[in-house]
Design a protein around this motif. Structure first.
Motif, PDB file in Angstrom:
ATOM      1  N   HIS A 151      -3.603   4.323  10.590  1.00 54.59           N
ATOM      2  CA  HIS A 151      -2.892   5.439  11.206  1.00 54.59           C
ATOM      3  C   HIS A 151      -1.421   5.417  10.811  1.00 54.59           C
ATOM      4  O   HIS A 151      -0.840   6.452  10.488  1.00 54.59           O
ATOM      5  N   HIS A 152      -0.815   4.268  10.827  1.00 51.41           N
ATOM      6  CA  HIS A 152       0.608   4.178  10.499  1.00 51.41           C
ATOM      7  C   HIS A 152       0.815   4.028   8.993  1.00 51.41           C
ATOM      8  O   HIS A 152       0.070   3.302   8.322  1.00 51.41           O
ATOM      9  N   PRO A 153       1.824   4.702   8.458  1.00 55.75           N
ATOM     10  CA  PRO A 153       2.127   4.572   7.030  1.00 55.75           C
ATOM     11  C   PRO A 153       2.666   3.188   6.689  1.00 55.75           C
ATOM     12  O   PRO A 153       3.240   2.500   7.544  1.00 55.75           O
ATOM     13  N   LEU A 154       2.484   2.809   5.432  1.00 55.65           N
ATOM     14  CA  LEU A 154       3.081   1.565   4.950  1.00 55.65           C
ATOM     15  C   LEU A 154       4.535   1.799   4.582  1.00 55.65           C
ATOM     16  O   LEU A 154       5.418   1.027   4.954  1.00 55.65           O
ATOM     17  N   TYR A 155       4.810   2.876   3.859  1.00 61.96           N
ATOM     18  CA  TYR A 155       6.169   3.203   3.436  1.00 61.96           C
ATOM     19  C   TYR A 155       6.583   4.539   4.036  1.00 61.96           C
ATOM     20  O   TYR A 155       6.588   5.564   3.367  1.00 61.96           O
ATOM     21  N   LEU A 156       6.964   4.540   5.303  1.00 61.26           N
ATOM     22  CA  LEU A 156       7.309   5.782   5.979  1.00 61.26           C
ATOM     23  C   LEU A 156       8.598   6.381   5.430  1.00 61.26           C
ATOM     24  O   LEU A 156       8.719   7.594   5.302  1.00 61.26           O
ATOM     25  N   ARG A 157       9.565   5.531   5.095  1.00 58.49           N
ATOM     26  CA  ARG A 157      10.852   6.028   4.627  1.00 58.49           C
ATOM     27  C   ARG A 157      11.000   5.933   3.113  1.00 58.49           C
ATOM     28  O   ARG A 157      12.098   6.029   2.577  1.00 58.49           O
ATOM     29  N   HIS A 207       8.776  -8.682  -0.859  1.00 59.81           N
ATOM     30  CA  HIS A 207       8.906  -8.061   0.451  1.00 59.81           C
ATOM     31  C   HIS A 207       7.523  -7.945   1.074  1.00 59.81           C
ATOM     32  O   HIS A 207       6.523  -7.787   0.367  1.00 59.81           O
ATOM     33  N   PHE A 208       7.429  -8.019   2.420  1.00 58.50           N
ATOM     34  CA  PHE A 208       6.100  -8.088   3.039  1.00 58.50           C
ATOM     35  C   PHE A 208       5.278  -6.826   2.789  1.00 58.50           C
ATOM     36  O   PHE A 208       4.059  -6.895   2.651  1.00 58.50           O
ATOM     37  N   LYS A 209       5.941  -5.670   2.663  1.00 58.26           N
ATOM     38  CA  LYS A 209       5.178  -4.453   2.380  1.00 58.26           C
ATOM     39  C   LYS A 209       4.641  -4.477   0.953  1.00 58.26           C
ATOM     40  O   LYS A 209       3.502  -4.096   0.693  1.00 58.26           O
ATOM     41  N   GLY A 210       5.476  -4.926   0.028  1.00 57.32           N
ATOM     42  CA  GLY A 210       5.011  -5.069  -1.344  1.00 57.32           C
ATOM     43  C   GLY A 210       3.887  -6.077  -1.449  1.00 57.32           C
ATOM     44  O   GLY A 210       2.940  -5.910  -2.228  1.00 57.32           O
ATOM     45  N   ARG A 211       3.969  -7.138  -0.649  1.00 57.11           N
ATOM     46  CA  ARG A 211       2.910  -8.152  -0.643  1.00 57.11           C
ATOM     47  C   ARG A 211       1.590  -7.542  -0.192  1.00 57.11           C
ATOM     48  O   ARG A 211       0.530  -7.876  -0.731  1.00 57.11           O
ATOM     49  N   VAL A 212       1.639  -6.627   0.789  1.00 53.66           N
ATOM     50  CA  VAL A 212       0.413  -5.946   1.224  1.00 53.66           C
ATOM     51  C   VAL A 212      -0.183  -5.150   0.073  1.00 53.66           C
ATOM     52  O   VAL A 212      -1.395  -5.206  -0.190  1.00 53.66           O
ATOM     53  N   VAL A 213       0.665  -4.415  -0.661  1.00 53.16           N
ATOM     54  CA  VAL A 213       0.176  -3.627  -1.797  1.00 53.16           C
ATOM     55  C   VAL A 213      -0.439  -4.532  -2.848  1.00 53.16           C
ATOM     56  O   VAL A 213      -1.538  -4.266  -3.350  1.00 53.16           O
ATOM     57  N   LEU A 224      -3.845  -5.949  -1.657  1.00 53.84           N
ATOM     58  CA  LEU A 224      -4.922  -4.952  -1.680  1.00 53.84           C
ATOM     59  C   LEU A 224      -5.373  -4.648  -3.111  1.00 53.84           C
ATOM     60  O   LEU A 224      -6.571  -4.617  -3.410  1.00 53.84           O
ATOM     61  N   ILE A 225      -4.419  -4.424  -3.998  1.00 51.57           N
ATOM     62  CA  ILE A 225      -4.777  -4.095  -5.384  1.00 51.57           C
ATOM     63  C   ILE A 225      -5.491  -5.271  -6.049  1.00 51.57           C
ATOM     64  O   ILE A 225      -6.482  -5.084  -6.782  1.00 51.57           O
ATOM     65  N   LYS A 226      -5.016  -6.479  -5.789  1.00 53.47           N
ATOM     66  CA  LYS A 226      -5.634  -7.667  -6.381  1.00 53.47           C
ATOM     67  C   LYS A 226      -7.104  -7.783  -6.004  1.00 53.47           C
ATOM     68  O   LYS A 226      -7.927  -8.263  -6.787  1.00 53.47           O
ATOM     69  N   ASP A 236      -2.338  -0.406  11.949  1.00 54.32           N
ATOM     70  CA  ASP A 236      -1.183  -0.813  11.154  1.00 54.32           C
ATOM     71  C   ASP A 236      -1.574  -1.432   9.813  1.00 54.32           C
ATOM     72  O   ASP A 236      -2.447  -2.309   9.764  1.00 54.32           O
ATOM     73  N   PRO A 237      -0.896  -1.042   8.726  1.00 49.04           N
ATOM     74  CA  PRO A 237      -1.165  -1.644   7.414  1.00 49.04           C
ATOM     75  C   PRO A 237      -0.342  -2.917   7.213  1.00 49.04           C
ATOM     76  O   PRO A 237       0.587  -2.959   6.398  1.00 49.04           O
ATOM     77  N   VAL A 238      -0.680  -3.947   7.944  1.00 52.16           N
ATOM     78  CA  VAL A 238       0.068  -5.202   7.900  1.00 52.16           C
ATOM     79  C   VAL A 238      -0.767  -6.288   7.227  1.00 52.16           C
ATOM     80  O   VAL A 238      -1.948  -6.099   6.928  1.00 52.16           O
ATOM     81  N   ARG A 239      -0.132  -7.445   7.011  1.00 52.18           N
ATOM     82  CA  ARG A 239      -0.796  -8.524   6.266  1.00 52.18           C
ATOM     83  C   ARG A 239      -2.081  -8.990   6.946  1.00 52.18           C
ATOM     84  O   ARG A 239      -3.052  -9.301   6.267  1.00 52.18           O
TER      85      ARG A 239
END
Length: 289
Positions: A65-71, A80-86, A89-91, A45-48
């Motif tokens: 294995h699992h997408p971050l932005y499936l939809r 948002h927590f998904k944006g925070r992951v991005v 990672l980029i930082k 999972d691409p989680v925090r």
């Protein structure tokens, strides 16, 4: 050291993105194609928590294995927590790459890794049209209860544990397995003539109908637990590629338990009439603690 684009090319050869389902979201989420890669982390999972682990490890690339932005999304704002992951990672100059349904149907794929973790002998695909799931043979007959205990011992431990539908004393010789959600495959399972089916995310009505339809044994493990063995398989594949190219990549598998369920309250033993047993530590080699 290889560039990210070179590593991604090899990963796409293992799990061609064109083999992904149309609804899926696979491929590279973030990362500079020209950046050098020396350390890779595989996770489900691409989680925090996984992003934090990648930072602590000094990874340059995370493969999940699992997408971050499936939809899909219209924003990667860090609010948002998904944006925070991005952003995280980029930082830290960490790329993220996803192999989902294209890894499910690969050869070897997610279900091969699951069968391997259970020490089952694969005889063929469950759904030949898309190479999904696996039909397996046991080295020697065992009961449904014994097979469930095998799964509990060899798969990573989760709060859910292992659920079973069917007569615990029924004898199994051939089984089907499918990593991840598998109750859409009941028709293929029945057509395969196996004695039991191990998968995840089994729902009440499909299970009720399946058990009424035939004496099929069902073993339901946590979604994350059935797919985690793929991380080890995928890491070994990348290790082989690294050796072939002389890349000297350091490849790691996350042992962070990202299954979302945190507790289970219920009987100490899954089979009525059995004596309660004390909880034990997972014993599968390399399994998360």
């Amino acid at each position: 050291m290889p560039r990210l684009s070179e590593v991604i090319a090899e990963l796409d050869a293992l799990w061609p993105p064109e083999r992904a389902e149309q609804w899926d979201a696979v491929g590279t989420v973030c990362g500079d194609p020209d950046a050098e890669v020396s350390r890779v982390l595989f996770a489900v999972d691409p989680v925090r928590e996984v992003a934090a682990e990648a930072i602590a490890l000094g990874a340059d690339l995370v493969v999940t294995h699992h997408p971050l932005y499936l939809r899909g999304t219209t924003t990667v704002a860090a609010s948002h927590f998904k944006g925070r992951v991005v952003h995280t990672l980029i930082k830290h100059d960490i790329a993220l790459h996803v192999a989902h349904t294209n890894a499910d149907t690969a050869d070897p794929g997610v279900s091969d890794a699951l069968a391997g973790a259970l020490d089952l002998r694969v005889t063929g695909p469950l759904v030949p049209e898309n190479n999904l799931g696996r039909i397996c043979e046991l080295d020697h007959p065992e009961t449904l209860a014994e097979f469930a205990a095998r799964a509990a011992k060899r798969l990573p431990a989760t709060a859910q544990g292992i659920r079973v539908a069917g007569d615990p004393d029924m004898v199994l010789r051939r089984v089907a397995v499918s990593g991840g959600s598998g109750d859409s495959l009941f028709d293929a399972v029945r057509a395969a003539g196996v004695d039991a089916f191990l998968t995840a995310d089994l729902r009440h009505h499909p299970v009720s109908e399946a058990t009424q339809h035939s004496p099929l044994g069902l073993v339901d493990a946590a979604h994350w637990a059935t797919e985690w063995p793929w991380c080890e398989q995928a890491a070994a594949q990348l290790d082989t590629i690294s050796d072939r190219h002389g890349w000297d990549l350091r490849v790691h598998v996350s042992k962070t338990v990202t299954d979302p369920w945190s507790a289970h309250v219920g009987p100490a033993d899954a089979f009525p009439g059995s004596a309660p047993s004390a909880p034990s530590e997972p014993t599968s080699p390399g399994a998360p603690n």
